[in-house]
Design a protein around this motif. Structure first.
Motif, short mmCIF file in Angstrom:
data_model
loop_
_atom_site.label_atom_id
_atom_site.label_comp_id
_atom_site.label_asym_id
_atom_site.label_seq_id
_atom_site.Cartn_x
_atom_site.Cartn_y
_atom_site.Cartn_z
N ASP A 68 0.86 -1.19 0.00
CA ASP A 68 0.00 0.00 0.00
C ASP A 68 0.90 1.24 0.00
OD1 ASP A 68 -1.62 2.24 0.82
OD2 ASP A 68 -3.13 0.82 1.51
N TYR A 69 0.85 1.99 -1.09
CA TYR A 69 1.72 3.16 -1.20
C TYR A 69 0.95 4.48 -1.09
CZ TYR A 69 0.22 3.80 -6.10
OH TYR A 69 -0.51 4.03 -7.25
N THR A 70 -0.30 4.42 -0.65
CA THR A 70 -1.13 5.63 -0.60
C THR A 70 -0.44 6.74 0.19
OG1 THR A 70 -3.05 4.15 -0.56
CG2 THR A 70 -3.44 6.48 -0.13
N GLU A 71 0.08 6.39 1.36
CA GLU A 71 0.77 7.37 2.21
C GLU A 71 2.13 6.85 2.65
OE1 GLU A 71 -2.12 9.36 5.11
OE2 GLU A 71 -3.21 7.54 4.56
N ASN A 77 3.70 13.01 1.09
CA ASN A 77 3.69 14.42 0.68
C ASN A 77 2.74 14.63 -0.50
OD1 ASN A 77 5.66 14.94 2.65
ND2 ASN A 77 7.33 14.53 1.22
N CYS A 78 2.78 13.69 -1.44
CA CYS A 78 1.88 13.79 -2.60
C CYS A 78 0.43 13.61 -2.17
CB CYS A 78 2.26 12.74 -3.64
SG CYS A 78 3.92 12.94 -4.33
N PHE A 79 0.18 12.70 -1.24
CA PHE A 79 -1.17 12.46 -0.76
C PHE A 79 -1.73 13.72 -0.12
CE2 PHE A 79 -4.08 11.19 2.67
CZ PHE A 79 -4.99 10.43 1.97
N GLN A 80 -0.93 14.39 0.71
CA GLN A 80 -1.38 15.62 1.35
C GLN A 80 -1.57 16.74 0.34
OE1 GLN A 80 -2.30 15.65 4.47
NE2 GLN A 80 -1.55 13.56 4.88
N SER A 81 -0.70 16.78 -0.68
CA SER A 81 -0.80 17.82 -1.68
C SER A 81 -2.08 17.70 -2.50
CB SER A 81 0.42 17.78 -2.61
OG SER A 81 0.30 18.71 -3.66
N LEU A 82 -2.46 16.47 -2.83
CA LEU A 82 -3.64 16.27 -3.66
C LEU A 82 -4.95 16.48 -2.90
CD1 LEU A 82 -2.64 13.20 -5.85
CD2 LEU A 82 -2.78 15.59 -6.53
N LYS A 83 -4.87 16.69 -1.59
CA LYS A 83 -6.08 17.04 -0.84
C LYS A 83 -6.59 18.41 -1.27
CE LYS A 83 -5.45 14.33 3.37
NZ LYS A 83 -5.28 14.38 4.86
N ASN A 84 -5.67 19.23 -1.76
CA ASN A 84 -6.04 20.55 -2.29
C ASN A 84 -6.48 20.38 -3.74
OD1 ASN A 84 -6.31 23.19 -3.11
ND2 ASN A 84 -4.42 23.89 -2.12
N PRO A 296 -5.76 10.80 -7.42
CA PRO A 296 -6.20 11.08 -6.04
C PRO A 296 -7.23 10.07 -5.57
CG PRO A 296 -7.30 12.56 -7.54
CD PRO A 296 -6.39 11.72 -8.39
N VAL A 297 -7.12 9.64 -4.32
CA VAL A 297 -8.06 8.65 -3.78
C VAL A 297 -8.77 9.14 -2.52
CG1 VAL A 297 -6.83 6.67 -4.73
CG2 VAL A 297 -6.19 7.54 -2.48
N GLN A 298 -8.34 10.26 -1.97
CA GLN A 298 -8.91 10.69 -0.70
C GLN A 298 -10.38 11.13 -0.84
OE1 GLN A 298 -6.12 11.83 -2.00
NE2 GLN A 298 -6.15 14.04 -2.29
N TYR A 299 -10.80 11.48 -2.06
CA TYR A 299 -12.17 11.95 -2.24
C TYR A 299 -13.19 10.82 -2.09
CZ TYR A 299 -9.45 15.77 -4.21
OH TYR A 299 -8.52 16.76 -4.38
N ARG A 303 -7.75 3.52 -1.35
CA ARG A 303 -6.34 3.22 -1.11
C ARG A 303 -5.74 2.74 -2.43
NH1 ARG A 303 -4.71 5.37 3.48
NH2 ARG A 303 -2.93 3.91 3.49
N LYS A 304 -4.42 2.94 -2.56
CA LYS A 304 -3.71 2.49 -3.75
C LYS A 304 -2.61 1.52 -3.33
CE LYS A 304 -2.56 6.65 -5.24
NZ LYS A 304 -2.09 7.73 -6.15
N GLN A 305 -2.34 0.55 -4.18
CA GLN A 305 -1.31 -0.43 -3.88
C GLN A 305 -0.69 -0.96 -5.15
OE1 GLN A 305 -4.18 -4.38 -3.31
NE2 GLN A 305 -3.35 -3.36 -1.51
N VAL A 306 0.50 -1.50 -5.01
CA VAL A 306 1.13 -2.26 -6.09
C VAL A 306 1.19 -3.71 -5.63
CG1 VAL A 306 2.43 -0.35 -7.04
CG2 VAL A 306 3.44 -1.73 -5.23
N VAL A 307 1.06 -4.62 -6.59
CA VAL A 307 1.03 -6.04 -6.28
C VAL A 307 2.02 -6.75 -7.21
CG1 VAL A 307 -0.38 -8.12 -6.13
CG2 VAL A 307 -1.39 -5.90 -5.61
N LEU A 308 2.92 -7.50 -6.62
CA LEU A 308 3.83 -8.38 -7.37
C LEU A 308 3.35 -9.81 -7.15
CD1 LEU A 308 7.29 -6.80 -6.47
CD2 LEU A 308 6.01 -6.52 -8.59
N SER A 309 3.18 -10.55 -8.22
CA SER A 309 2.61 -11.89 -8.07
C SER A 309 3.14 -12.83 -9.15
CB SER A 309 1.08 -11.83 -8.15
OG SER A 309 0.52 -13.13 -8.09
N THR A 310 3.34 -14.09 -8.75
CA THR A 310 3.60 -15.15 -9.73
C THR A 310 2.27 -15.84 -10.03
OG1 THR A 310 4.07 -16.75 -7.97
CG2 THR A 310 5.93 -15.51 -8.87
#
Length: 355
Positions: A68-71, A77-84, A296-299, A303-310
């Motif tokens: 989970d890379y949302t915050e 910093n990007c998450f807080q910035s996109l709140k605006n 942006p996902v806060q609206y 949540r955002k995530q990356v997934v590595l999978s076989t």
């Protein structure tokens, strides 16, 4: 010859006296007895158990890592910035560091995931123009009314691609890097970004409008504008590959296939296993992901995530079907035992039924 007189009287509409009309055709009706039902149910329970255990063992053979890379890391910093809201159109870059404890052997697939994003809402799913996406020039300049309110901009210029689905396209980008141990050289993990869409989508459902040899893709889309939330027009989605632009852009095609559930993942790329040290898969060690953080996902409290999978022949790490088989096996087995107890109590000839 004269016509045969029509039948009259109360039997005039009676069906013909045939085996078919009178329903006297030979038929087979199974007689459900304990000697047939109970063995069948026990066999079904064993069969479901074997299939469920086999699938579960297969699924356990896959490896998966969710991040989970949302915050996380500098992405906060990007998450807080996109709140605006005024920063919604500005790009923001960040980095997330993680460690793979074990090697991911074989083909490794890179996904991005979203949580609490409802692509399955009916109005959202209808907000698109499939005729436009298949390259019909008439719909390019005159999109379907289903795309409202993302059909034309404030200057009455038609939007291509139109609709809420295309307008909300996921636009974060990722660059994965590997460093085995501190001090080791940093290797960029090669990801193959083509071939991630379904064959039928890529070759049947999505087409660019027909153009002459002297025309560029930008000229074909002249007179249209990009969706309001896009940072670049549709003909420049992939600046590194001219054949991956327009309506045939594979990231766009993957996004346009709506997910059935609010928590989902979509394929972003596949590991290229042609160079060291990635010929056998992803080695264990330290990794970092450089992210261009645009979505942006806060609206919607997402949540955002990356997934590595076989993957295996059964697919990725999805335990739903194995568990469903095991639960079905348990239920059938319990019912079979219950029926066996009843049969044992009352006997084969049902002597105790009158009691």
């Amino acid at each position: 010859m004269g016509k045969e007189a029509a039948k009259t009287g109360p039997l005039a509409h009676r069906p013909d006296n045939s085996a078919f009309m009178q329903q006297r055709l030979p038929a087979w009706s199974p007689m459900l007895t304990t000697s047939t039902v109970l063995p069948f149910m026990y066999c079904m329970a064993v069969l479901c158990l074997v299939v469920g255990v086999s699938l579960l063992i297969t699924v356990q053979g896959t490896q998966e890592m969710k991040l989970d890379y949302t915050e996380a890391g500098t992405c906060n910093n990007c998450f807080q910035s996109l709140k605006n809201v005024s920063n919604a159109g500005k790009s923001c870059s960040c980095r997330v560091v993680f460690t793979l404890e074990h090697e991911f052997k074989g083909d490794v697939f890179f996904y991005y995931g979203l949580q609490n994003f409802h692509q399955n809402l009916r109005k959202y799913m209808d907000s698109r123009d499939d005729a436009q996406m298949v390259g019909r020039k008439q719909n390019l300049k005159n999109p379907s009314s289903y795309c409202e309110p993302y059909i034309r901009d404030e200057k009455d210029v038609p939007i291509a691609p139109c609709g809420a689905v295309a307008n909300s396209m996921f636009n974060d980008s990722f660059a994965l890097q590997y460093q085995g141990q501190p001090g080791d050289p940093i290797n960029t993990v090669p990801l193959y970004r083509k071939g991630i869409a379904w064959y039928t989508d890529e070759n049947v459902k999505f087409r660019n409008p027909h153009k002459n040899k002297s025309q560029t893709l930008a000229q074909v889309f002249e007179g249209t504008t990009s969706p309001p939330y896009w940072q670049k027009p549709v003909y420049l989605l992939d600046p590194l590959d001219a054949t991956n632009n327009g309506f045939i852009n594979e990231d766009l095609i993957v996004w346009m296939r709506e997910a059935a559930f609010p928590n989902f993942k979509k394929l972003y790329g596949v590991l290229v296993r042609t160079q060291e040290p990635f010929t056998n898969g992803l080695p264990a060690g330290n990794y970092s992901i450089d992210i261009v953080y645009n979505f942006p996902v806060q609206y919607f409290k997402g949540r955002k995530q990356v997934v590595l999978s076989t993957v295996t022949w059964f697919g990725g790490q999805n335990r739903f079907l194995p568990i469903a088989y095991l639960v079905t096996s348990g239920l059938v087995f319990i019912i079979a035992i219950f029926l066996t107890v009843i049969w044992w109590k009352f006997g084969k000839d049902a002597k105790n039924m009158n009691e």
